[in-house]
Write an enzyme that holds these catalytic residues in place. Structure first.
Site, mmCIF file in Angstrom:
data_model
loop_
_atom_site.group_PDB
_atom_site.id
_atom_site.type_symbol
_atom_site.label_atom_id
_atom_site.label_comp_id
_atom_site.label_asym_id
_atom_site.label_seq_id
_atom_site.Cartn_x
_atom_site.Cartn_y
_atom_site.Cartn_z
ATOM 1 N N SER A 182 0.150 -2.294 -13.341
ATOM 2 C CA SER A 182 0.560 -3.912 -12.883
ATOM 3 C C SER A 182 0.023 -4.749 -12.733
ATOM 4 O O SER A 182 -0.659 -5.048 -13.692
ATOM 5 C CB SER A 182 0.811 -2.843 -11.334
ATOM 6 O OG SER A 182 1.633 -4.384 -10.052
ATOM 7 N N GLU A 200 6.736 -6.925 0.373
ATOM 8 C CA GLU A 200 5.498 -7.142 1.289
ATOM 9 C C GLU A 200 4.920 -8.556 1.330
ATOM 10 O O GLU A 200 5.946 -9.586 0.078
ATOM 11 C CB GLU A 200 4.585 -5.909 0.394
ATOM 12 C CG GLU A 200 4.951 -4.811 0.969
ATOM 13 C CD GLU A 200 3.938 -3.442 0.404
ATOM 14 O OE1 GLU A 200 2.827 -3.193 0.953
ATOM 15 O OE2 GLU A 200 4.185 -4.533 -1.569
ATOM 16 N N ARG A 247 -7.926 -1.922 7.479
ATOM 17 C CA ARG A 247 -6.738 -0.052 7.043
ATOM 18 C C ARG A 247 -7.817 0.523 5.286
ATOM 19 O O ARG A 247 -8.497 -0.488 4.870
ATOM 20 C CB ARG A 247 -5.911 -0.600 6.181
ATOM 21 C CG ARG A 247 -5.118 -1.470 5.675
ATOM 22 C CD ARG A 247 -3.870 -1.692 5.134
ATOM 23 N NE ARG A 247 -3.194 -0.750 3.890
ATOM 24 C CZ ARG A 247 -3.166 -0.859 2.893
ATOM 25 N NH1 ARG A 247 -3.859 -2.524 2.368
ATOM 26 N NH2 ARG A 247 -2.911 0.125 1.724
ATOM 27 N N PRO A 248 -7.526 2.042 5.455
ATOM 28 C CA PRO A 248 -8.034 2.365 3.953
ATOM 29 C C PRO A 248 -7.490 1.671 3.154
ATOM 30 O O PRO A 248 -5.738 2.035 2.753
ATOM 31 C CB PRO A 248 -8.238 3.972 3.688
ATOM 32 C CG PRO A 248 -6.979 3.484 5.398
ATOM 33 C CD PRO A 248 -7.184 3.028 6.075
HETATM 34 C C1 16G Z 1 0.357 -0.651 -4.374
HETATM 35 C C2 16G Z 1 2.083 -1.086 -3.912
HETATM 36 C C3 16G Z 1 2.246 -2.462 -3.425
HETATM 37 C C4 16G Z 1 1.056 -2.044 -2.127
HETATM 38 C C5 16G Z 1 -0.357 -2.100 -2.776
HETATM 39 C C6 16G Z 1 -1.316 -2.232 -1.507
HETATM 40 C C7 16G Z 1 4.397 -0.544 -4.540
HETATM 41 C C8 16G Z 1 4.716 -0.084 -5.905
HETATM 42 N N1 16G Z 1 2.799 -0.742 -4.565
HETATM 43 O O1 16G Z 1 0.751 -1.552 -5.511
HETATM 44 O O2 16G Z 1 3.211 -1.971 -2.827
HETATM 45 O O3 16G Z 1 1.222 -3.570 -1.550
HETATM 46 O O4 16G Z 1 -0.156 -1.271 -3.854
HETATM 47 O O5 16G Z 1 -3.020 -1.720 -2.029
HETATM 48 O O6 16G Z 1 3.958 1.034 -3.959
HETATM 49 P P1 16G Z 1 -4.227 -0.873 -1.359
HETATM 50 O O7 16G Z 1 -3.342 0.063 -0.873
HETATM 51 O O8 16G Z 1 -5.236 -1.126 -2.101
HETATM 52 O O9 16G Z 1 -3.861 -2.651 0.152
HETATM 53 ZN ZN ZN Z 2 3.305 -4.515 -9.925
#
Ligand code: 16G
Ligand code: ZN
Length: 552
Positions: A66, A389, A520-521
């Protein structure tokens, strides 16, 4: 026996990396690409078993990291529904990735097949669709996935080549519905439903040519490449793609939706020549989208950001308007008593101003933890569920039963009162259900829906942006040894462990007007994330800082 020896021999070519523990996080496995060969091979096995388990259907594997840097890569599985891998298989994914030897691996698979009653013999052949983004490491990882898939008898791998993440999910869903599922079919569906929405715009709303121009930052990834093709199939919209990956630029470096949303600055390749234009940014695999405007003067570096929350609001307004029209009486005809349930789903990151706005529209607002799988699951409980989101990932889900009702209603209306506003509203909703990706959030289809709605409303990006004023916010991350020490509840809005922290956060937050903060983690990095919002940027910054100190 044949199956056993096949697995043993193929897995001996893929030893897991030493000293790293991989886990199937929020969005699959992600790591430096050089660490992933064995994991991707093993996920090939998992996706094949998943396809067999689900009555020989089609599953998918997407190789992408991504918005992460180009040297990273990752892998995730698309379930037969086109959505994310069912969460109850995630522990199996973890166990597979970390099995130290081929014997361990074989034993894990044997036990799991037995426990899940996966039919291995005498079944119809199943299929796994493979896709990858533009990362150079994708090619050899895709080979590894193929090896994994073909080490399960009766399952075939089909390589869809370089595709966006949402395209791959869309293809899996389409195949399982028995529909045509090539890239051209995808482009065809998007462009024809877009055209349909444009044709249904009341003529007084038409925009000038300049207003039909959109400049898109492709993050130097797959999305820009695909948009170059899609745009040739569109009338009534003039798209210029920059950072399409064809020139110098590096994937996600100073470009892309994640960068623009987090840093709130213009991406590389954009500048004063774009003042006054509507701009959008895709992320590296085109499952996120944000809009923005270049700031009007040099002194001010912050862009005007239109994020996922505002896309959610725009979509909700449009859908609600169509539902309202549809429910109006026509002459003697009392319409229908059926009241479809419309709901919206957000996470704790949604700007507080957006939540207020949606509630004022009298919408049902639901919160879930971060991660597409959670939002998607909740949205699917409504007749029409819209989720986003703040970072720009989201879509609109239409339930099968609602679509059946809508088709029937449209039939009825088109014979009784063709051309009525009710019939037109039904047609619009049907077009939206075809335009917007039903499998997963999709920057390309989301972009076309935004453009269609703006044209329908006759709105500029500013009118849209001014629906409400975002509260200033700040995000920070704190590196920690063990992120699992922080446990949250209530869709990540409350900390339950370590004890005492929530009280301390409450005390800090109370010092600021309109203050809100949570920690949050991360699901993707070894950090604790801090979010704060308040009535001014200084206050949001200061609240975030003091909460970050509590975490340290
Ligand atoms: C991933 C998730 C996204 C989320 C992000 C948070 C999917 C396809 N992608 O990229 O939705 O906003 O993780 O990242 O679920 P974090 O937990 O490191 O904050
Ligand atoms: Zn993406």
């Amino acid at each position: 026996e044949e199956q056993r020896s096949l697995l043993l021999s193929s897995s001996s070519c893929f030893s897991p990396p030493q000293g790293v523990r991989l886990s199937y996080g929020t969005a699959g496995f992600r790591a430096d690409a050089t660490l992933l060969q064995s994991t991707v091979y093993r996920i090939g096995i998992l996706a094949a078993l998943r396809a067999l388990k689900m009555e020989s259907s089609v599953t998918g594997i997407m190789i992408t990291a991504s918005h992460n840097k180009v040297t990273d890569n990752g892998v995730k599985v698309a379930d037969p529904s086109g959505g994310m891998l069912s969460q109850d298989w995630e522990p199996f994914a973890d166990a597979l990735a970390n099995a130290p030897t081929p014997q361990h691996l074989l034993q894990l698979i044997t036990e799991f097949v037995k426990k899940e009653k996966i039919p291995l013999e005498g079944v119809r052949p199943a299929t796994v669709l493979l896709g990858r983004d533009t990362r150079p490491s994708g090619e050899s990882l895709l080979e590894a996935a193929k090896q994994g898939i073909s080490s399960i008898l009766g399952v075939a791998a089909v390589d869809m080549g370089i595709v966006t993440t949402p395209q791959l999910h869309w293809m899996v869903l389409a195949r399982n519905k028995g529909l045509k599922a090539h890239e051209l079919d995808y482009f065809e569906q998007l462009s024809s439903s877009f055209r349909c929405l444009i044709d249904l715009i009341p003529s007084e709303g038409r925009m000038s040519e300049r207003d039909l121009k959109l400049v898109v930052d492709g993050a130097n990834g797959v999305g820009g490449e695909k948009l170059e093709v899609l745009k040739t199939m569109l009338d009534n919209l003039f798209i210029e793609v920059r950072n399409s990956g064809k020139d110098e630029g590096v994937l996600n470096e100073g470009v892309g939706a994640d960068f623009v949303q987090k840093e709130k600055v213009v991406p590389h390749g954009f500048g004063s020549q774009d003042i006054g234009l509507r701009c959008a940014s895709l992320d590296g695999d085109a499952d996120r989208l944000v809009y923005f405007c270049v700031p009007p003067s040099k002194g001010c570096s912050n862009i005007e950001l239109v994020d996922g929350d505002k896309m959610l609001s725009l979509f909700a307004i449009f859908v609600k308007e169509q539902l309202h029209t549809l429910s109006k009486e026509i002459g003697e005809n009392t319409g229908s008593n059926y009241q479809p349930r419309l709901g919206v789903v957000q996470t704790a990151y949604a700007n507080g101003a957006s939540t207020n706005f949606l509630k004022k529209l009298q919408l049902e607002v639901i919160f879930t933890p971060t991660g597409v799988k959670y939002l998607h699951e909740k949205a699917a409980e409504f007749d029409i569920g819209i989720y986003f989101e703040a970072n720009g990932h989201g879509t609109i889900l239409f339930s099968e039963s609602f679509l059946c009702w809508l088709e029937a209603r449209h039939e009825e209306l088109s014979s009784a009162s063709k051309g009525s506003e009710q019939e037109t509203a039904a047609l619009r909703l049907l077009a939206v259900s075809k335009l917007i990706n039903q499998a997963v959030g999709d920057a390309l289809s989301g972009l076309l829906l935004v453009e269609a709605i703006l044209q329908h409303m006759g709105w500029s990006i500013h009118t849209w942006s001014e629906l409400y004023q975002d509260l200033p916010s700040r995000q920070l991350k704190v590196k920690v040894v063990d992120r699992t020490a922080v446990v949250t509840a209530n869709a990540e809005r409350i900390v339950v462990r370590p004890p005492g922290i929530q009280e301390a956060i409450n005390t800090e937050t109370a010092k600021y007007p309109q203050g809100r903060s949570f920690i949050r983690p991360s699901g993707t990095e070894d950090v604790i994330r801090v979010y704060a919002e308040a009535s001014t940027q200084e206050a949001a910054d200061s609240l975030a800082n003091s909460v970050a100190i509590l975490v340290d």
